[in-house]
Structures are given as structure tokens and as C-alpha cells.
Design a protein around this motif. Structure first.
Motif, short mmCIF file in Angstrom:
data_model
loop_
_atom_site.label_atom_id
_atom_site.label_comp_id
_atom_site.label_asym_id
_atom_site.label_seq_id
_atom_site.Cartn_x
_atom_site.Cartn_y
_atom_site.Cartn_z
N ILE A 63 0.91 -1.15 -0.04
CA ILE A 63 0.04 -0.20 0.02
C ILE A 63 0.78 1.22 0.03
N ARG A 64 0.43 2.67 -0.42
CA ARG A 64 1.01 3.49 -0.37
C ARG A 64 0.47 4.63 0.66
N LEU A 65 1.17 5.09 1.62
CA LEU A 65 0.58 6.03 2.56
C LEU A 65 0.35 7.28 1.97
N SER A 66 -0.73 8.12 2.57
CA SER A 66 -0.79 9.47 1.97
C SER A 66 0.20 10.45 2.91
N THR A 67 0.22 10.23 4.11
CA THR A 67 1.08 11.17 4.94
C THR A 67 2.01 10.59 5.95
N GLY A 68 3.08 10.67 6.38
CA GLY A 68 4.07 10.11 7.17
C GLY A 68 4.02 10.50 8.71
N GLY A 69 5.04 9.82 9.49
CA GLY A 69 5.00 9.94 10.93
C GLY A 69 6.04 9.16 11.39
N THR A 70 6.02 8.93 12.53
CA THR A 70 7.08 8.04 13.38
C THR A 70 6.51 6.77 13.89
N THR A 71 5.02 6.60 14.21
CA THR A 71 4.55 5.39 14.55
C THR A 71 3.38 4.95 13.68
N VAL A 72 3.30 4.03 13.51
CA VAL A 72 2.17 3.30 12.48
C VAL A 72 1.26 2.19 13.29
N ARG A 73 0.08 1.94 12.93
CA ARG A 73 -0.63 0.73 13.34
C ARG A 73 -1.66 0.35 12.16
N ARG A 233 1.95 20.17 0.34
CA ARG A 233 1.44 21.43 1.27
C ARG A 233 2.30 21.21 2.58
N PRO A 234 2.54 22.40 3.50
CA PRO A 234 2.97 22.61 4.50
C PRO A 234 2.20 21.71 5.50
N ARG A 235 0.97 21.69 5.50
CA ARG A 235 0.30 20.84 6.44
C ARG A 235 -0.61 19.87 5.64
N PRO A 236 -0.01 18.60 5.14
CA PRO A 236 -0.89 17.76 4.29
C PRO A 236 -2.07 17.12 4.83
N LEU A 237 -2.81 16.63 4.12
CA LEU A 237 -3.88 15.71 4.64
C LEU A 237 -3.79 14.47 4.02
N GLY A 238 -4.21 13.52 5.24
CA GLY A 238 -4.24 11.99 4.65
C GLY A 238 -5.47 11.92 3.77
N VAL A 239 -5.28 11.00 3.17
CA VAL A 239 -6.39 10.64 1.89
C VAL A 239 -6.92 9.28 2.00
N ILE A 240 -8.16 8.91 2.22
CA ILE A 240 -8.75 7.40 2.23
C ILE A 240 -9.39 7.16 1.18
N ASN A 241 -9.28 6.12 0.38
CA ASN A 241 -9.88 5.57 -0.60
C ASN A 241 -11.01 4.92 -0.28
N ALA A 242 -12.14 5.19 -0.16
CA ALA A 242 -13.54 4.44 0.36
C ALA A 242 -14.33 4.05 -0.95
N GLY A 243 -13.69 4.05 -1.90
CA GLY A 243 -14.40 3.54 -3.24
C GLY A 243 -14.43 2.00 -3.32
N ILE A 244 -15.46 1.53 -3.93
CA ILE A 244 -15.63 0.00 -4.28
C ILE A 244 -16.39 -0.19 -5.73
N GLY A 245 -15.50 -0.63 -6.46
CA GLY A 245 -15.87 -0.99 -7.76
C GLY A 245 -17.27 -1.72 -7.89
N GLY A 246 -18.26 -1.33 -8.61
CA GLY A 246 -19.57 -1.63 -8.62
C GLY A 246 -20.48 -1.19 -7.85
#
Length: 402
Positions: A63-73, A233-246
Motif C-alpha cells: 500500500i502507499r501512505l498519503s501522510t507520514g509519521g514516526t509510529t504506525v498501526r 503542502r506544509p500541512r498535508p491531509l491524509g487521503v482515504i480511498n473508500a471506493g468500491i468498484g460496482g
């Protein structure tokens, strides 16, 4: 026309088990996919493993993240499972090429290396220290010993997942991962903390949000291309793809999942950090192939109003996207369907029900025929966009409204 049974936007009964020390972090959803129930493979859409599930195998998903950080879950879902799902071990690593990875970090769940997720539930991993950048790719690897049964999955990932026999959880070498599929399994979210404080925008819809028609493994869906703009951008937004084909807004589909009204709570409203949502849905409800359940304009508008009301109740900015052309599609287009599309688009543009409108229809329609997609944006089937088309609609969005 037969009367549609419109299902209320009530979420499934989910239990998301919190990870230890989660309260110490401010979490942003940096990547997300919408869950679907298992369906048979078809020759048209290619093979996947949702019905047979997994046993004595290692599954690696990119997967490809949209925004970064130092900790993930990581969020794993058994929402459509009929039996408890046992994940014997899990890991996260930087993705290199194909199934190859960097050094892996083992994931734990409430302090344990394995987890049993009951049917209808989800599970967050414990936080793991991993410094990740905006737009960085991760590999999430799961190992299964006993048969899982049919798998909760996401059909049109537009990305390759890899399967190996036996235990290869932290194996950085891709050689053992000989099986491939263009779907994701159990994986529905990755959250980050510790970066530039961010919130997220959720993009809700069908195959045109899902990215069908874009290049596999190129991250050229419209949500990806929007994420690239926001990451600069200096303060990016995360992006969530909540699409489902069909996927349809009003009624369930055996092949394409739970209707949009019913899944909106789980796929958008329950995500941490979401501040806005773009809604682009309805083409599959009115499409020619959806007979005898083709929706009227009034039914679709009522469905959109219910989504808007639910999102406003959570304090979200709600943005409506017009339904894009479909004249070149033999399966979707008919004159009655086109008339409904025009009525719904007129309402989206002029009613004031949405906080903002993004007019994707006007961006991609052909100059000589407003009912058809521009040739340079057509993936080849008359309805889905290619990479250039998805880039065009992503670039048409005023980022300030998000």
C-alpha cells in the motif's frame, strides 16, 4: 419502475479493540480501503482468493501512505467473516520492488504476536515505531497456519498482492512469493502519528473512486493523485480511498458489496482524523445493467441527503461530486439513465445541500458530446478513466475546501 428497498445507513455491529497506549498518540488515517464480502473469481475481472481464503501461507500486501509519521498501526477486518479469523503473525516493512522489502517490524495485538478476530469485528495492531514519509510504500505481511475460510477483502485494489507457501513473514526476498492477485485481504486501514499534525479527507464512491482503469501498481487512482497534491503542502491531509468498484448507493450487490448508505458509517465516519468527505456515487444505481432496480432521481437525491446529514452530524465538511459521463459504455448507458444522471447532477450543482461541489462531469466530458467521456481520458470502456483522466479530476479540486 419497481420500488427500491433503500437500506438505512446503520453500521454493522463492529468491535474495534483498542491497542495499548493508543491514547498517547493522535492518529490520522493515512491509507484506507473499504471492505467487501467474499465473491467468486471471474474470468473478466481476474482471479482472487476471497472465497478459498488462506492456509499455511504468507500474504504480502503493498500500500502507499498519503501522510507520514514516526509510529504506525494497522487495521485488520473480519467484518464479513463467518468464523473467527486467526492471524498467526504479522509484520510491516518498507516496500522495495514487487514483494521485496526492507527490514521488517513485527506487529503485536494487545501485546501478543497473534490474534483471533471474531466474525463481524476488526482489530487494530499495537503501535510500532517506524518512521515513514509522505507517499511512502509499505508492505504488510500476514501469516496463516490454519484455514481461514472465506476472506473479507477489497476486490479492485489496482495493486498486486503476493502469496507464498509456508512461513515467509520477515523474508525480504521476493522469490517465495509466486502467487499474485490484484486484491487486498483483511487490510482496511493504516494509521500514523508523530508527523506534522494532520487530518484526513475520505473519498467515497464506486469504481471511479476505486481507480478502475488506472495502471496497476502505479498509484494513479484519483485519490492517489489528490494525495500527491496535498503532500506538497506544509500541512498535508491524509487521503482515504473508500471506493468500491460496482458499488451502489441504495441497494446491496452480490458482487460489489454492501450499499453505500449502510457502509458509510464504517468506511468514512468511524475513521480517526477525518475532517471532510467527497461523495461521488450513483452511477451504478441508474446504470442499464442494474435493471430492474434502476433508481429514480428522487431516490438518488434522497440517498445523497442522508449521507450529507450523517456526515454533518459528525462535523464533517461534505463535498458533492457530479456523476461523470457513461455514454460509451454498453452496460451502463441508456437514455432513461442519462436523464436521471442529468437530474441528479443539476441537483448536486444547484441545491446547496452540499457544502461544496466538485464538477467532475464538466472536467471529463467530451466537447462535442456532453454525455460521453473525452477520448484522451477514456480507459477504453466508455465509463472508467485512464491515468490522465483521474489526474484531471484530482487537479480540478480546490484544496482549500478540504
Amino acid at each position: 419502475m419497481p420500488t427500491l428497498k433503500i437500506i438505512a445507513p446503520v453500521a454493522l455491529a463492529l468491535s474495534v479493540i483498542s491497542a495499548p497506549a493508543a491514547a498517547a498518540h493522535t492518529w490520522t488515517t493515512s491509507w484506507g480501503a473499504a471492505a467487501q464480502w467474499p465473491t467468486p473469481s471471474t474470468s473478466y475481472y481476474g482471479p482472487h482468493w476471497s472465497e478459498e481464503g488462506f492456509a499455511d501461507q504468507t500474504l504480502r500486501q503493498i500500500i502507499r501512505l498519503s501522510t507520514g509519521g514516526t509510529t504506525v498501526r494497522v487495521n485488520l477486518s473480519n467484518v464479513y467473516g463467518k468464523t473467527p479469523l486467526t492471524i498467526d503473525a504479522a509484520a510491516v516493512a518498507k516496500s522495495l520492488k514487487g514483494a521485496a522489502t526492507g527490514a521488517a517490524s513485527l506487529l503485536t495485538f494487545n501485546g501478543h504476536p497473534s490474534i483471533v478476530i471474531p466474525p463481524g469485528q476488526q482489530q487494530l495492531s499495537d503501535p510500532v515505531r517506524l518512521r515513514v514519509r509522505n507517499l511512502e510504500k509499505l508492505a504488510i505481511t500476514l501469516h496463516f497456519i490454519q484455514p481461514t475460510g472465506p476472506a473479507t477483502f477489497h476486490h479492485f485494489a489496482q495493486a498486486t498482492s503476493y502469496l507464498a507457501k509456508g512461513y515467509h513473514l520477515i523474508d525480504p526476498n521476493p522469490a517465495a512469493f509466486t502467487g499474485t492477485s490484484n486484491s487486498w485481504y483483511y487490510l482496511t486501514g493504516v494509521q500514523v502519528s508523530g508527523g506534522t499534525p494532520t487530518t484526513s479527507v475520505a473519498l467515497f464512491g464506486d469504481s471511479l473512486t476505486d481507480g478502475v482503469g488506472s495502471t496497476i501498481d502505479a498509484d494513479n487512482r484519483y485519490p492517489d493523485q489528490l494525495a500527491e497534491r496535498l503532500a506538497a503542502r506544509p500541512r498535508p491531509l491524509g487521503v482515504i480511498n473508500a471506493g468500491i468498484g460496482g458499488n451502489r448507493l441504495l441497494t446491496d450487490s452480490p458482487e460489489y458489496g454492501q450499499n453505500g448508505l449502510a457502509r458509510f458509517q464504517r468506511d468514512v465516519l468511524d475513521r480517526p482524523g477525518v475532517r471532510s468527505v467527497i461523495i461521488m456515487q450513483g452511477v451504478n444505481d441508474l446504470a442499464e445493467w442494474n435493471k430492474p432496480q434502476q433508481a429514480t432521481a428522487a431516490q438518488l437525491i434522497s440517498g445523497h441527503r442522508r449521507l450529507i446529514q450523517s456526515a454533518h452530524a459528525k462535523g464533517l465538511t461534505v463535498i458533492g461530486a457530479t456523476i461523470m459521463p457513461m455514454k460509451g459504455s454498453d452496460l451502463a448507458y441508456s437514455q432513461p439513465a442519462e436523464a436521471v444522471r442529468d437530474q441528479v447532477n443539476h441537483w448536486i450543482r444547484t441545491s446547496g445541500a452540499y457544502d461544496h461541489v466538485v464538477d467532475f462531469d464538466r472536467v471529463v466530458r467530451a466537447p462535442a458530446d456532453s454525455d460521453a467521456v473525452r477520448a484522451e481520458y477514456d480507459s477504453g470502456d466508455g465509463i472508467h478513466l485512464n491515468d490522465a483522466g483521474y489526474d484531471a479530476i484530482a487537479r480540478s479540486i480546490n484544496l482549500d475546501i478540504l
